[in-house]
Design an enzyme around this catalytic site. Structure first.
Site, PDB file in Angstrom:
ATOM      1  N   SER A 300     -32.811 157.361  18.047  1.00  0.00           N
ATOM      2  CA  SER A 300     -34.144 157.792  18.488  1.00  0.00           C
ATOM      3  C   SER A 300     -34.209 157.621  19.994  1.00  0.00           C
ATOM      4  CB  SER A 300     -35.224 156.908  17.856  1.00  0.00           C
ATOM      5  OG  SER A 300     -35.269 155.644  18.501  1.00  0.00           O
ATOM      6  N   ASP A 301     -35.224 158.201  20.631  1.00  0.00           N
ATOM      7  CA  ASP A 301     -35.458 157.808  22.016  1.00  0.00           C
ATOM      8  C   ASP A 301     -36.241 156.492  21.981  1.00  0.00           C
ATOM      9  OD1 ASP A 301     -35.493 157.637  24.752  1.00  0.00           O
ATOM     10  OD2 ASP A 301     -36.121 159.702  25.088  1.00  0.00           O
ATOM     11  N   TRP A 302     -36.428 155.915  23.138  1.00  0.00           N
ATOM     12  CA  TRP A 302     -37.035 154.587  23.256  1.00  0.00           C
ATOM     13  C   TRP A 302     -38.412 154.564  22.576  1.00  0.00           C
ATOM     14  CZ3 TRP A 302     -35.361 150.304  26.453  1.00  0.00           C
ATOM     15  CH2 TRP A 302     -36.306 149.281  26.573  1.00  0.00           C
ATOM     16  N   ASN A 303     -38.482 153.850  21.480  1.00  0.00           N
ATOM     17  CA  ASN A 303     -39.735 153.716  20.721  1.00  0.00           C
ATOM     18  C   ASN A 303     -40.317 155.052  20.270  1.00  0.00           C
ATOM     19  OD1 ASN A 303     -41.867 152.265  19.525  1.00  0.00           O
ATOM     20  ND2 ASN A 303     -43.181 152.583  21.310  1.00  0.00           N
TER      21      ASN A 303
END
Ligand code: NOJ
Length: 756
Positions: A300-303
Site C-alpha cells: 500500500s502507500d503510506w497509510n
C-alpha cells in the site's frame, strides 16, 4: 512435542533448500530451464515455510513499519523498544527508512535469531534519485531521452543503496503527469506514455539487474494508478477517468514494468471512479495479476489503507484492511490495519486464510529471490558500505547524468558556449550559491555540503583571469527587493550575466502542489532589472516542474533548463555554459504559457472545433495564444541539424508487413553534437478519436560536424493498435500521418495507408 518437531525439521528443510538453491545459482548460465528450476525450488521452499507458520506469524509478514519519515541526513542507530518487541513477536515483515549496514544488521539479527521462524526482514527505502550521491531528479534524467543513461543511473543508485542494507526501493515512479501544478511531476518521466514506458523499463532494469547479486535491489512501480491526474493538480486529490484513458495513457508504463520484471507495485492514494486504489480489486487483481500476469507483491502507500476511512468507503481500520487484502494489497505500509485486525478478520471468515497465504507467499518469494534466507546479512557489509557510498565512480556517474539532463531552451546569436577568456562574469540570483536546493525533493541522505553550486562550478572551470561577481539579488520566494541594487551594479560591471533562477528544491515532490507555475517571489522583477542593464544574459533555471517564463523567454539571450541536478549541479552547468559538454536534452513535458492553459500536452485530441485563430467558435482561449511556450520534445544544441523529407518503404502496408520510415539528418552547424530524432504518428480516422500526434519512436544520434546519417524506424501493426470502440486492442485500416523531427512541432510530414 510440536515445538521439538519444528526445531528439528525447520533447519533440515532450510538446509536442503539452500543446498539446492546454491547449486542452481552456481550452475546458472542464464538458460530458462535453470531459472524455472530455481523458481520451483523457491516455490517448494515457500510451501515448506508457509506450512510451518501460524496465522499470527503470517500476518506479521504483511506488516511494514517505518523508522521516522526517512528525510534528512540522520542515520538511525537506536531501535525503539516497541519495534524490538514486535520483531521478536514476528509482527513485522518489513521496515522502511531503516538504513546503514550495521543498523540493518542489528535489526536483522533479532529477526533471524530471536524468532521462531527466523524469517529475515525486508528493508525498503525511497531511493528516488540516489541514496547519498544525489543524482538529477527523475524528470531531469528523462530529459536526456537516453534510456541507457537512465538505466545506468538507476544501477548506481541501487548499488549505493544496497551497500547500506537496503533491499528494495519505492521506485520507479511511472505515473504519467500532464499537470505541472502537481509537485510529483518531478518524480516521473513527464507527460508522454511512450517515453514514460521506455524509461520505466530502463529504471526497473537498472535497479533490479537480475537480482542475483547483492548489488541490485528490488524495484517498485508506483503509484498504481492514475495518481498523476489528480483534479486541479492538487496532490492526493480525486481522479476519475475512462478505462480507455487508463489503458492507453496511464497503464502502459506499469505494464512495461511488469514485463521488465518489476517485483513489486505500490498502489496509489487516489480513487478512480469512486474506488480508492487500496480497495480496487478490478485494477489490482483482475488487471494487474490476471490480465498482466504480475506475480510479485503489492504494497500500500503510506497509510493509504487507513485513509479509506476519510475517502468514505471504509467504516474503520478493520473494514479498510478487509477491503484491501481482498482487493490485492499484500503489504500494509504503516496503517497497522493488517497487524491489528487480520487475525480476527480471518477467524471471523471475512477474509479467507488462503488470501493471506497468497500474500505471504508473494512476500516470502522476494525474500528468497534476494537470497535473504541463505544469508540474511547479504546487504549488511560495513566495509562494502564504506567503499561504495559516494565513491569516485558514483560521483562521476552523477556528473555524466547531470550533463545529459540539461536542456538548452534558447541561444540567441550563439551566445553560448561562453568564451573562457571573459574578463568579468556576474553570477546573479537566489539559486546561484544555493547548496541545498539543487538536491531537489526526495534527496534522502544527500548532503548539501556535497553539492557543487553554480558559483563553485564556475570557479573551478575558469582561471583566475576571469573575475566572478556574485550577488544573490533576492531570495527564492521572498518579497524583498533590497538586493536588486547590488545585483544590478555587478551585472553592469560584467561582460555577461549568468542569472540563476527557479524554485526551492522543496517546492516540488510529494504534497508540493502549486497553484501558480510562475517563478516564485520577486525573481521576475529581478530578471527585468538585469535585462535593463543591456548586458548579455544567460538564464539558468533550477526547477522541478515546467514553469511559465514568458518574459524571460522573450528577453534572455540564452536559457538553460538545469532542473535539480543533485550534487554535481555546478560542475555540469559550467560544463554546458563553457562548451565542455554540448547540450543534448529534450523536454519530456510541455512548458505552458500560463497556468490557465493546463492541462496542455502535445498528444491531445483534435476536438470537433480545433483551435483556429481566425475562428472565434473554435477550441481556444480568447486571452491567450494557443501554442505552448516550449513544446514536448523541444531542446537545442550548440550545433544545428537539418532533416530531409521522410522516405517510406511503401505507401501502403498490410497488417503483416513492416513499414520502414527514414530521414537523413545532417549536422549543418559549427560543432559535433547529439540529436534526438523523434517519430510521431496519427491515426486519421478511427472508431474512436485519436490524438493529433503520438510519439512512437526516437533515436539519439551523435553526428560530427558536417556529417549526415540516415535514421530509420520500423513500424508494424503493433504500433498502430489502440483500444477501439469495442475495447479491443487492435489496429484499424486507413490513413496514418507520419511526422519526424527535432521536437513534437518542428517536423517533416507524410502519410501511409494500412490496408486489411
Ligand atoms: C508516500 C509516497 O506517496 C510514496 O511515494 C512513498 O514511497 C511512501 N510515502 C514511502 O515513503
Amino acid at each position: 512435542m510440536k515445538a521439538a518437531f519444528f526445531k528439528t525439521i525447520y533447519p533440515i528443510l532450510l538446509f536442503a533448500a539452500m543446498f539446492l538453491l546454491l547449486g542452481f545459482v552456481v550452475n546458472e548460465t542464464g538458460d530458462k530451464k535453470n531459472v524455472s528450476n530455481l523458481n520451483s525450488v523457491i516455490e517448494s521452499k515457500i510451501d515448506s515455510v508457509l506450512s510451518l507458520m501460524t496465522l499470527e506469524e503470517k500476518v506479521g509478514q504483511l506488516n511494514q513499519l517505518s523508522f521516522g519519515i526517512g528525510w534528512g541526513p540522520t542515520v538511525q542507530s537506536v531501535v525503539p523498544d516497541e519495534y524490538k518487541v514486535m520483531i521478536k513477536e514476528s509482527k513485522i515483515g518489513s521496515f522502511l527508512n531503516a538504513v546503514g549496514a550495521d543498523f540493518t544488521r542489528d535489526l536483522q539479527r533479532i529477526a533471524v535469531e530471536e524468532t521462531r521462524m527466523k524469517i529475515p526482514l525486508l528493508f525498503g527505502y525511497d531511493v528516488i534519485h540516489g541514496f547519498k550521491t544525489t543524482f538529477p531528479v527523475p524528470l531531469a534524467e528523462v530529459s536526456s531521452w537516453d534510456p541507457e543513461v537512465v538505466r545506468m543511473s538507476a544501477m548506481y543508485q541501487a548499488l549505493e543503496a544496497s551497500s547500506v542494507g537496503i533491499h528494495w526501493t519505492f521506485a520507479p515512479m511511472v505515473d504519467i503527469a500532464r499537470d505541472p501544478r502537481w509537485g510529483r511531476i518531478v518524480e516521473g518521466a513527464g507527460e508522454d506514455t511512450y517515453l514514460g514506458t521506455i524509461m520505466s523499463v530502463a529504471r526497473v532494469k537498472g535497479l533490479q539487474g537480475d537480482l542475483t547479486s547483492n548489488k541490485n535491489i528490488v524495484a517498485c512501480a508506483k503509484h498504481f494508478v492514475g495518481y498523476g491526474d489528480a483534479e486541479g493538480g492538487r496532490d492526493y486529490n480525486t481522479v476519475d477517468m475512462s478505462e480507455r484513458t487508463l489503458r492507453e495513457v496511464y497503464f502502459p508504463p506499469f505494464k512495461a514494468a511488469v514485463d521488465a520484471g518489476a517485483e513489486t507495485f505500490m498502489c496509489s492514494f487516489n480513487e478512480i471512479a469512486g474506488v480508492p486504489l487500496s480497495a480496487n480489486k478490478y485494477i489490482l487483481t483482475d488487471i494487474l495479476r490476471n490480465e498482466w500476469g504480475f506475480n510479485g507483491f503489492v504494497v500500500s502507500d503510506w497509510n493509504s489503507i487507513g485513509e479509506m476511512i476519510n475517502h468514505g468507503n471504509a467504516a474503520d481500520l478493520k473494514h479498510a484492511g478487509q477491503l484491501s487484502i481482498n482487493a490485492g494489497v499484500d503489504m500494509d505500509m504503516e496503517s497497522r490495519s493488517y497487524i491489528n485486525n487480520m487475525v480476527d478478520l480471518v477467524k471471523s471468515g471475512q477474509v479467507s486464510e488462503a488470501i493471506v497465504n497468497e500474500s505471504v507467499r508473494r512476500i516470502l518469494r522476494i525474500k528468497f529471490k534476494l537470497g535473504l534466507f541463505d544469508d540474511p546479512y547479504r546487504y549488511c557489509s560495513k566495509s562494502f558500505e564504506e567503499k561504495t557510498v559516494m565513491n569516485e565512480e558514483m560521483q562521476n556517474a552523477a556528473l555524466e547524468v547531470s550533463q545529459k539532463s540539461i536542456v538548452l531552451l534558447k541561444n540567441e546569436q550563439d551566445l553560448l558556449p561562453l568564451k573562457k577568456d571573459l574578463k568579468t562574469i556576474a553570477v546573479i540570483g537566489p539559486l546561484a550559491e544555493s547548496k541545498s536546493d539543487p538536491l531537489g525533493s526526495w534527496y534522502q541522505q544527500g548532503d548539501s555540503n556535497d553539492v557543487v553550486t553554480v558559483v563553485e562550478g564556475l570557479r573551478t572551470e575558469l582561471s583566475n583571469n576571469t573575475k566572478i561577481l556574485y550577488s544573490t539579488g533576492c531570495t527564492i520566494d521572498g518579497t524583498s527587493k533590497e538586493g536588486f541594487k547590488d545585483a544590478v551594479e555587478k551585472a553592469s560591471q560584467s561582460d555577461v550575466v549568468i542569472l540563476v533562477l527557479g524554485e526551492k528544491g522543496s517546492m516540488s515532490g510529494e504534497a508540493r502542489s502549486r497553484s501558480s507555475i510562475e517563478l516564485p517571489g520577486v525573481q521576475n522583477e529581478l530578471a527585468e532589472e538585469i535585462f535593463k542593464t543591456g548586458k548579455p544574459v544567460v538564464v539558468v533555471l533550477m526547477n522541478g516542474r515546467p514553469l511559465s517564463i514568458n518574459n524571460i523567454s522573450k528577453k534572455a539571450d540564452a536559457i538553460v533548463e538545469a532542473w535539480f541536478l543533485g550534487i554535481k549541479s555546478g560542475d555540469a552547468i559550467a560544463d554546458v555554459l563553457f562548451g565542455n559538454y554540448n547540450p543534448s536534452g529534450k523536454l519530456p513535458v510541455t512548458f505552458p504559457r500560463s497556468v490557465g492553459q493546463i492541462p496542455i500536452y502535445y498528444n491531445h485530441k483534435n476536438t470537433g472545433r480545433p483551435g483556429d485563430l481566425n475562428n472565434n467558435y473554435s477550441s481556444k482561449y480568447v486571452d491567450l495564444e494557443m501554442t505552448p511556450l516550449y513544446p514536448f520534445g523541444y531542446g537545442l544544441s550548440y550545433t544545428t541539424f537539418s532533416y530531409s523529407d521522410i522516405k517510406l518503404s511503401s505507401q501502403k502496408i498490410n497488417k503483416n508487413q513492416k513499414l520502414t520510415i527514414s530521414v537523413d539528418v545532417t549536422n549543418n552547424g559549427k560543432t559535433d553534437g547529439e540529436e534526438v530524432v523523434q517519430l510521431y504518428l496519427r491515426d486519421v480516422v478511427a472508431s474512436v478519436t485519436r490524438p493529433v500526434k503520438e510519439l512512437k519512436g526516437f533515436k539519439k544520434i551523435f553526428l560530427k560536424k558536417g556529417e549526415t546519417q540516415t535514421v530509420t524506424f520500423k513500424i508494424s501493426n503493433e504500433e498502430l493498435k489502440f483500444w477501439n470502440i469495442d475495447m479491443q486492442f487492435v489496429s484499424e485500416p486507413g490513413k496514418f500521418d507520419v511526422f519526424v523531427g527535432t521536437n513534437s512541432v518542428d517536423v517533416k510530414t507524410t502519410s501511409f495507408e494500412l490496408i486489411y
